[in-house]
Enzyme design. Structure first.
Site, PDB file in Angstrom:
ATOM      1  N   GLY A 155      -1.486 -14.911  11.199  1.00 49.88           N
ATOM      2  CA  GLY A 155      -1.877 -14.158  12.393  1.00 49.88           C
ATOM      3  C   GLY A 155      -0.848 -13.104  12.755  1.00 49.88           C
ATOM      4  O   GLY A 155      -0.024 -12.714  11.929  1.00 49.88           O
ATOM      5  N   HIS A 211      -1.739  -6.967   6.608  1.00 48.68           N
ATOM      6  CA  HIS A 211      -2.754  -8.035   6.489  1.00 48.68           C
ATOM      7  C   HIS A 211      -4.138  -7.434   6.254  1.00 48.68           C
ATOM      8  O   HIS A 211      -4.910  -7.932   5.440  1.00 48.68           O
ATOM      9  CB  HIS A 211      -2.808  -8.864   7.777  1.00 48.68           C
ATOM     10  CG  HIS A 211      -1.554  -9.605   8.118  1.00 48.68           C
ATOM     11  ND1 HIS A 211      -0.776  -9.272   9.207  1.00 48.68           N
ATOM     12  CD2 HIS A 211      -0.951 -10.671   7.546  1.00 48.68           C
ATOM     13  CE1 HIS A 211       0.243 -10.110   9.286  1.00 48.68           C
ATOM     14  NE2 HIS A 211       0.173 -10.968   8.286  1.00 48.68           N
ATOM     15  N   MET A 245       5.773  -3.285   6.833  1.00 46.95           N
ATOM     16  CA  MET A 245       5.150  -3.930   7.999  1.00 46.95           C
ATOM     17  C   MET A 245       5.372  -5.433   7.938  1.00 46.95           C
ATOM     18  O   MET A 245       5.303  -6.041   6.874  1.00 46.95           O
ATOM     19  CB  MET A 245       3.659  -3.620   8.035  1.00 46.95           C
ATOM     20  CG  MET A 245       3.401  -2.183   8.392  1.00 46.95           C
ATOM     21  SD  MET A 245       1.673  -1.939   8.813  1.00 46.95           S
ATOM     22  CE  MET A 245       1.696  -0.176   9.066  1.00 46.95           C
ATOM     23  N   SER A 255       5.028  -9.074  10.762  1.00 44.49           N
ATOM     24  CA  SER A 255       4.809  -9.609  12.107  1.00 44.49           C
ATOM     25  C   SER A 255       6.135  -9.726  12.849  1.00 44.49           C
ATOM     26  O   SER A 255       6.185  -9.639  14.073  1.00 44.49           O
ATOM     27  CB  SER A 255       4.137 -10.986  12.028  1.00 44.49           C
ATOM     28  OG  SER A 255       2.942 -10.888  11.282  1.00 44.49           O
TER      29      SER A 255
END
Ligand code: AMP
Length: 282
Positions: free
Chosen positions: A31, A37, A184, A186
């Site tokens: 997530g 993603h 990139m 999270s």
């Protein structure tokens, strides 16, 4: 888009898709989704007629003292993004669903699991391999999509798929970067503006080394010196490793002429960041 919380629900949804003749693509995530993603989801959509994405912050891959509790959780926004991309099913189990009391079986990918990130995060790849094996058994995808950004994870999972005869194809997708080169992640959310600026040193060091290879340098020791010199431009970040390894075994290689993975990890403020480039055989 169906959101499945239990193994029974996701299995039923996948069985229905399969009965319709669909080819299943799996995109495992924790997530806090970003364009990296979503590039995996887009690749899955291009390869497969149905896509299952998973959102599970896997406690087994975090050591005590790591960022499990504060790992960003943005479930509503993640589901909205996955729906926009045309995902068919999201599997988002609770930890108890994946690890009921008494669950003790694990997957160990020796000795690869103890190299690169595995050396500084003991047990991390055991947690990754175990949860991915479980997701493969639950969803039984035809193809599973992972990012090159996590190069050591790719090596561990390739070996696991081969050794345990998982009947699927791993598809590895290129690292998606911000316009200024930052890979990139999270965990980039943890960075202040100043730390984010310092974090650019990882991709800069890799680029500088790739440029030297393009200029004809093949010796790993010399290339590592170049990488370390660039990393030293940001003295406040803590280098974990800057390594030149075989992309399959993650063992050090003396030179890059037969192809190599150049990988870096460093702690920038509150975030441990990784990045890499793959050098094709010269
Ligand atoms: P995570 O949610 O961090 O476990 O990542 C889920 C998947 O997304 C993994 O296969 C990662 O390698 C992949 N991924 C993460 N960041 C990127 C990125 N910048 N580019 C491509 N794939 C990524």
């Amino acid at each position: 888009m169906l959101i499945a919380k239990t193994i029974a629900e996701v299995r039923a949804a996948v069985a229905k898709l399969r009965s319709e003749g669909k080819c299943i693509g799996l995109v495992p995530t924790m997530g806090a989704l970003h364009e990296g993603h979503l590039s995996l989801v887009q690749a899955a959509k291009a390869h497969c007629s149905a896509v299952v994405a998973t959102i599970f912050v896997n406690p087994a891959q975090f050591a005590p003292g790591e960022d499990f509790a504060k790992y960003p959780r943005t479930f509503e926004a993640d589901c909205a993004a996955l729906e926009r991309e045309g995902v068919d099913v999201v599997f988002a189990p609770e930890a108890e669903e994946m690890y009921p009391p008494g669950a003790t079986t694990v997957v160990e990918v020796d000795p690869i699991q103890d190299r690169l990130d595995g050396r500084s995060r003991p047990g991390h790849f055991r947690g990754v391999a175990t949860v991915v094996a479980k997701l493969f058994n639950i969803v039984e995808p035809n193809h599973a999509f992972f990012g090159q950004k996590d190069a050591a994870q790719v090596a561990v999972l390739r070996r696991m798929v081969r050794d345990l005869n998982f009947n699927l194809e791993l598809v590895v997708c290129p690292t998606v970067r911000e316009p200024d080169g930052l890979a990139m992640s999270s965990r980039n959310r943890y960075l202040s503006a100043e730390e984010r600026q310092s974090a650019l040193v990882l991709s800069r060091a890799l680029r500088r080394v790739a440029d030297r290879i393009a200029a004809g340098v093949v010796d790993s020791a010399e290339l590592i010196d170049t990488g370390l010199a660039v990393m030293a431009e940001e003295p406040e970040i803590r280098l974990d490793y800057f390594s030149i390894v075989d992309p399959e075994t993650l063992e050090d290689v003396d030179d890059v002429s037969e192809g190599a993975l150049i990988a870096v990890a460093a702690v920038v403020g509150p975030a441990r960041l990784i990045d890499n480039v793959v050098i094709a055989p010269l």
